[in-house]
Design an enzyme around this catalytic site. Structure first.
Site, PDB file in Angstrom:
ATOM      1  N   ARG A 137       0.832  -1.215   0.000  1.00  0.00           N
ATOM      2  CA  ARG A 137       0.000   0.000   0.000  1.00  0.00           C
ATOM      3  C   ARG A 137       0.859   1.255   0.000  1.00  0.00           C
ATOM      4  O   ARG A 137       0.415   2.314  -0.446  1.00  0.00           O
ATOM      5  CB  ARG A 137      -0.997  -0.027   1.160  1.00  0.00           C
ATOM      6  CG  ARG A 137      -2.152  -1.015   0.927  1.00  0.00           C
ATOM      7  CD  ARG A 137      -3.118  -1.042   2.080  1.00  0.00           C
ATOM      8  NE  ARG A 137      -2.482  -1.417   3.329  1.00  0.00           N
ATOM      9  CZ  ARG A 137      -2.208  -2.665   3.687  1.00  0.00           C
ATOM     10  NH1 ARG A 137      -2.520  -3.666   2.892  1.00  0.00           N
ATOM     11  NH2 ARG A 137      -1.623  -2.915   4.826  1.00  0.00           N
ATOM     12  N   GLU A 191       5.236 -10.570  14.934  1.00  0.00           N
ATOM     13  CA  GLU A 191       4.702 -11.109  16.185  1.00  0.00           C
ATOM     14  C   GLU A 191       5.038 -12.609  16.277  1.00  0.00           C
ATOM     15  O   GLU A 191       5.492 -13.094  17.307  1.00  0.00           O
ATOM     16  CB  GLU A 191       3.191 -10.878  16.195  1.00  0.00           C
ATOM     17  CG  GLU A 191       2.561 -11.096  17.548  1.00  0.00           C
ATOM     18  CD  GLU A 191       1.071 -10.804  17.494  1.00  0.00           C
ATOM     19  OE1 GLU A 191       0.602 -10.329  16.452  1.00  0.00           O
ATOM     20  OE2 GLU A 191       0.410 -11.086  18.502  1.00  0.00           O
TER      21      GLU A 191
HETATM   22  P1  AMP Z   1       4.395  -2.440  11.660  1.00  0.00           P
HETATM   23  O1  AMP Z   1       5.635  -3.040  11.083  1.00  0.00           O
HETATM   24  O2  AMP Z   1       3.845  -3.177  12.835  1.00  0.00           O
HETATM   25  O3  AMP Z   1       4.554  -0.950  11.935  1.00  0.00           O
HETATM   26  O4  AMP Z   1       3.264  -2.600  10.560  1.00  0.00           O
HETATM   27  C1  AMP Z   1       3.222  -1.728   9.509  1.00  0.00           C
HETATM   28  C2  AMP Z   1       2.868  -2.421   8.228  1.00  0.00           C
HETATM   29  O5  AMP Z   1       1.788  -3.330   8.386  1.00  0.00           O
HETATM   30  C3  AMP Z   1       2.441  -1.394   7.216  1.00  0.00           C
HETATM   31  O6  AMP Z   1       3.060  -1.722   5.975  1.00  0.00           O
HETATM   32  C4  AMP Z   1       0.942  -1.507   7.167  1.00  0.00           C
HETATM   33  O7  AMP Z   1       0.501  -1.525   5.839  1.00  0.00           O
HETATM   34  C5  AMP Z   1       0.598  -2.801   7.861  1.00  0.00           C
HETATM   35  N1  AMP Z   1      -0.334  -2.618   8.985  1.00  0.00           N
HETATM   36  C6  AMP Z   1      -0.071  -2.851  10.293  1.00  0.00           C
HETATM   37  N2  AMP Z   1      -1.130  -2.648  11.056  1.00  0.00           N
HETATM   38  C7  AMP Z   1      -2.122  -2.256  10.231  1.00  0.00           C
HETATM   39  C8  AMP Z   1      -3.504  -1.882  10.432  1.00  0.00           C
HETATM   40  N3  AMP Z   1      -4.068  -1.865  11.643  1.00  0.00           N
HETATM   41  N4  AMP Z   1      -4.216  -1.531   9.353  1.00  0.00           N
HETATM   42  C9  AMP Z   1      -3.650  -1.532   8.117  1.00  0.00           C
HETATM   43  N5  AMP Z   1      -2.373  -1.875   7.877  1.00  0.00           N
HETATM   44  C10 AMP Z   1      -1.616  -2.242   8.923  1.00  0.00           C
END
Ligand code: AMP
Length: 172
Positions: A59, A96
């Site tokens: 995205r 996770e």
């Molecule tokens: P993180 O590495 O945990 O910061 O997760 C970020 C990545 O996961 C990004 O590329 C987001 O597109 C996706 N992502 C994580 N949580 C969400 C959420 N609640 N809604 C949409 N996309 C998410």
């Protein structure tokens, strides 16, 4: 609340139980909301010298490409393994459960290029930190990171090290 924000939809329990997914597809599909979201993403960076936007699969591409056009920068893709041809640099990061990885082409940018990292959502910050690792490996000058949505209760910002600003267009 800005109209583009109202076109972002919460999807509970996607892609797995307990996650509230921020679905930007209705926003992207709406002509006015799509443009307004890119304007909001671009706003903090209009006076910053940037050579390239580094957009994170998938995205992040949907936002990074129009942002690069808006800011008149180049565009570099940070992709899942196996997608980019030629010599690549890889950064592994913890999920996770288990591990994932991101790659960038080793010759994507000359050393010292000024880059802005872009993604749709900042959650735990692991994805953005991995992309930052790739930019560092390319010897890029990271001027900052732009995300559309920051889920601040997950404190992903804590994993964004250094002085470069991390700006979110919307913190729900
Ligand atoms: P993180 O590495 O945990 O910061 O997760 C970020 C990545 O996961 C990004 O590329 C987001 O597109 C996706 N992502 C994580 N949580 C969400 C959420 N609640 N809604 C949409 N996309 C998410």
């Amino acid at each position: 609340m800005a109209d583009w924000i109202q076109r972002i939809r919460d999807i509970p329990d996607f892609p797995k139980p307990g996650i509230v997914f921020k679905d930007i597809m209705p926003m992207l599909a709406d002509p006015l909301a799509n443009a307004a979201a890119i304007d909001a993403l671009a706003a903090p960076w209009r006076d910053t010298a940037i050579d390239a936007v580094m957009a994170i699969e998938a995205r992040g591409f949907l936002l990074g490409a129009p942002l690069a056009r808006e800011l008149r920068t180049g565009l570099v893709a940070v992709r899942k393994p196996g997608k980019l041809p030629g010599r690549v640099i890889e950064q592994r990061y913890a999920l996770e459960y288990g591990e994932d990885a991101l790659q960038v082409q080793a010759d994507a940018l000359p050393p010292g290029a000024r880059v802005l990292l872009v993604d749709d959502v900042l959650a735990t910050g692991g994805t953005l930190a991995a992309a930052r690792g790739l930019a560092d490996a390319l010897q890029a000058d990271v001027v900052g990171a732009a995300v559309l949505i920051e889920l601040d209760f997950l404190d992903g910002r804590a994993r964004w090290s250094g002085d470069a600003p991390l700006r979110a267009a919307w913190v729900p």
